[in-house]
Scaffold this motif. Sequence first.
Motif, PDB file in Angstrom:
ATOM      1  N   LEU A  74      -3.197  -0.708 -46.243  1.00 39.10           N
ATOM      2  CA  LEU A  74      -2.589   0.374 -45.460  1.00 39.10           C
ATOM      3  C   LEU A  74      -2.014  -0.175 -44.156  1.00 39.10           C
ATOM      4  CD1 LEU A  74      -2.109   3.461 -45.264  1.00 39.10           C
ATOM      5  CD2 LEU A  74      -4.260   3.599 -43.991  1.00 39.10           C
ATOM      6  N   VAL A  75      -0.801   0.280 -43.830  1.00 36.62           N
ATOM      7  CA  VAL A  75      -0.139  -0.107 -42.580  1.00 36.62           C
ATOM      8  C   VAL A  75      -0.033   1.133 -41.707  1.00 36.62           C
ATOM      9  CG1 VAL A  75       1.972  -0.997 -41.525  1.00 36.62           C
ATOM     10  CG2 VAL A  75       1.183  -1.945 -43.702  1.00 36.62           C
ATOM     11  N   LEU A  76      -0.515   1.051 -40.481  1.00 38.91           N
ATOM     12  CA  LEU A  76      -0.456   2.168 -39.538  1.00 38.91           C
ATOM     13  C   LEU A  76       0.695   1.951 -38.560  1.00 38.91           C
ATOM     14  CD1 LEU A  76      -4.273   2.482 -38.727  1.00 38.91           C
ATOM     15  CD2 LEU A  76      -2.964   3.755 -40.449  1.00 38.91           C
ATOM     16  N   VAL A  77       1.588   2.949 -38.439  1.00 37.66           N
ATOM     17  CA  VAL A  77       2.701   2.868 -37.486  1.00 37.66           C
ATOM     18  C   VAL A  77       2.764   4.166 -36.690  1.00 37.66           C
ATOM     19  CG1 VAL A  77       4.081   1.281 -38.888  1.00 37.66           C
ATOM     20  CG2 VAL A  77       4.337   3.747 -39.213  1.00 37.66           C
ATOM     21  N   LYS A  78       3.335   4.089 -35.497  1.00 35.61           N
ATOM     22  CA  LYS A  78       3.442   5.289 -34.669  1.00 35.61           C
ATOM     23  C   LYS A  78       4.406   6.288 -35.299  1.00 35.61           C
ATOM     24  CE  LYS A  78       4.035   6.761 -29.882  1.00 35.61           C
ATOM     25  NZ  LYS A  78       2.687   7.335 -29.827  1.00 35.61           N
ATOM     26  N   SER A  79       5.550   5.766 -35.805  1.00 41.12           N
ATOM     27  CA  SER A  79       6.518   6.619 -36.484  1.00 41.12           C
ATOM     28  C   SER A  79       7.274   5.780 -37.508  1.00 41.12           C
ATOM     29  CB  SER A  79       7.500   7.250 -35.493  1.00 41.12           C
ATOM     30  OG  SER A  79       8.359   6.257 -34.962  1.00 41.12           O
ATOM     31  N   LEU A  80       7.946   6.448 -38.445  1.00 44.55           N
ATOM     32  CA  LEU A  80       8.709   5.733 -39.465  1.00 44.55           C
ATOM     33  C   LEU A  80       9.846   4.923 -38.846  1.00 44.55           C
ATOM     34  CD1 LEU A  80       8.909   8.456 -42.262  1.00 44.55           C
ATOM     35  CD2 LEU A  80       7.643   6.299 -42.343  1.00 44.55           C
ATOM     36  N   SER A  81      10.388   5.408 -37.720  1.00 43.72           N
ATOM     37  CA  SER A  81      11.477   4.692 -37.057  1.00 43.72           C
ATOM     38  C   SER A  81      11.002   3.348 -36.512  1.00 43.72           C
ATOM     39  CB  SER A  81      12.060   5.538 -35.924  1.00 43.72           C
ATOM     40  OG  SER A  81      11.078   5.804 -34.935  1.00 43.72           O
ATOM     41  N   ARG A  82       9.696   3.224 -36.216  1.00 44.91           N
ATOM     42  CA  ARG A  82       9.147   1.959 -35.737  1.00 44.91           C
ATOM     43  C   ARG A  82       8.937   0.971 -36.885  1.00 44.91           C
ATOM     44  NH1 ARG A  82       6.780   2.250 -30.607  1.00 44.91           N
ATOM     45  NH2 ARG A  82       7.948   3.791 -29.403  1.00 44.91           N
ATOM     46  N   PHE A  83       8.780   1.504 -38.091  1.00 44.86           N
ATOM     47  CA  PHE A  83       8.562   0.636 -39.245  1.00 44.86           C
ATOM     48  C   PHE A  83       9.862  -0.026 -39.684  1.00 44.86           C
ATOM     49  CE2 PHE A  83       8.283  -0.072 -43.863  1.00 44.86           C
ATOM     50  CZ  PHE A  83       7.201  -0.945 -43.891  1.00 44.86           C
ATOM     51  N   GLY A  84      10.958   0.719 -39.650  1.00 47.27           N
ATOM     52  CA  GLY A  84      12.253   0.169 -40.049  1.00 47.27           C
ATOM     53  C   GLY A  84      13.377   1.102 -39.668  1.00 47.27           C
ATOM     54  N   ARG A  85      14.529   0.523 -39.286  1.00 42.38           N
ATOM     55  CA  ARG A  85      15.667   1.340 -38.881  1.00 42.38           C
ATOM     56  C   ARG A  85      16.554   1.733 -40.051  1.00 42.38           C
ATOM     57  NH1 ARG A  85      17.771  -2.009 -33.527  1.00 42.38           N
ATOM     58  NH2 ARG A  85      16.003  -1.554 -32.168  1.00 42.38           N
ATOM     59  N   ASN A  86      16.688   0.823 -41.002  1.00 40.88           N
ATOM     60  CA  ASN A  86      17.593   1.058 -42.124  1.00 40.88           C
ATOM     61  C   ASN A  86      16.879   1.816 -43.242  1.00 40.88           C
ATOM     62  OD1 ASN A  86      18.965   0.410 -44.747  1.00 40.88           O
ATOM     63  ND2 ASN A  86      20.405  -0.566 -43.345  1.00 40.88           N
ATOM     64  N   THR A  87      17.396   2.995 -43.589  1.00 37.58           N
ATOM     65  CA  THR A  87      16.754   3.856 -44.588  1.00 37.58           C
ATOM     66  C   THR A  87      16.602   3.172 -45.935  1.00 37.58           C
ATOM     67  OG1 THR A  87      17.635   5.838 -43.526  1.00 37.58           O
ATOM     68  CG2 THR A  87      16.912   6.060 -45.810  1.00 37.58           C
ATOM     69  N   VAL A  88      17.675   2.532 -46.401  1.00 40.01           N
ATOM     70  CA  VAL A  88      17.666   1.909 -47.727  1.00 40.01           C
ATOM     71  C   VAL A  88      16.648   0.773 -47.799  1.00 40.01           C
ATOM     72  CG1 VAL A  88      19.037   0.633 -49.424  1.00 40.01           C
ATOM     73  CG2 VAL A  88      20.079   2.527 -48.151  1.00 40.01           C
ATOM     74  N   GLU A  89      16.685  -0.120 -46.800  1.00 41.81           N
ATOM     75  CA  GLU A  89      15.777  -1.270 -46.802  1.00 41.81           C
ATOM     76  C   GLU A  89      14.326  -0.827 -46.656  1.00 41.81           C
ATOM     77  OE1 GLU A  89      17.064  -3.894 -43.739  1.00 41.81           O
ATOM     78  OE2 GLU A  89      18.907  -4.487 -44.790  1.00 41.81           O
TER      79      GLU A  89
END
Length: 247
Positions: free
Chosen positions: A12-27
Amino acid sequence: MILDGKKGLFDLVLVKSLSRFGRNTVETLAQIREWKQMDIGVYAEMENIDTRKVNDSALSIFLAMAQEESCSKSENIKFGIRARMRSGKAILNHTQFLGYTKGSDGVLVVVPEEAEIVRKIFDLYLQGYGMRKIKRYLEEHGIKTATGKDIWSTSTIDRMLSNEKYIGNALMQKIYTPDFLTGKQEKNDGTFSMFFVENAHEAIVDKEIFEKVQERKKAHSKKLEIFVLRRMVRWRLEKIVFTLVRV
């Protein structure tokens, strides 16, 4: 982290928000799908989403919203920076910048021991040293780069000799980032306005010395152009002669 996931070192990976995990939707979606097959999830705190418990359609919507939010934040930050530039406030990036560090007020502050290296480079150039000879001098004397490396780049030395910040001035927005997704910077050739601020911070090099260096660089550039032109003419003449001989 991706390599560790393939090794099964976490589930499991914990992130503050999805935008912090990655900017590009497809990738981002492709990576989450890959992990999902390995029973690895991503939990986003702000959205309260566990990617193992939502389908791809819903996840795509959340990721698209996160990408749009990142884009909006990026544009707002750029707008604020350009507004400060227009008001005459110097926005200075001192990362990997030999000779300076940034003070608590955001203004560049001279680092004495590094400033001596900068002055030495300007002095060597006016003594007649070329970029390669200056590079060799610095490396032979154990002088490290701004990033602590032992090997110098001639292009770095060349840029230093033309950097107006060393005389206390600041030309802002020389480069810009056209796409926040890639983060790749490009030279500003007129796409955006540039802003020039005099006496933005303490100088390291005297203006007279700086101007002499620019004059020598221009003269060297002209000599190089003439040399290249002569070589091209000579090459063409030799080609014509060779063709005539064959005929």
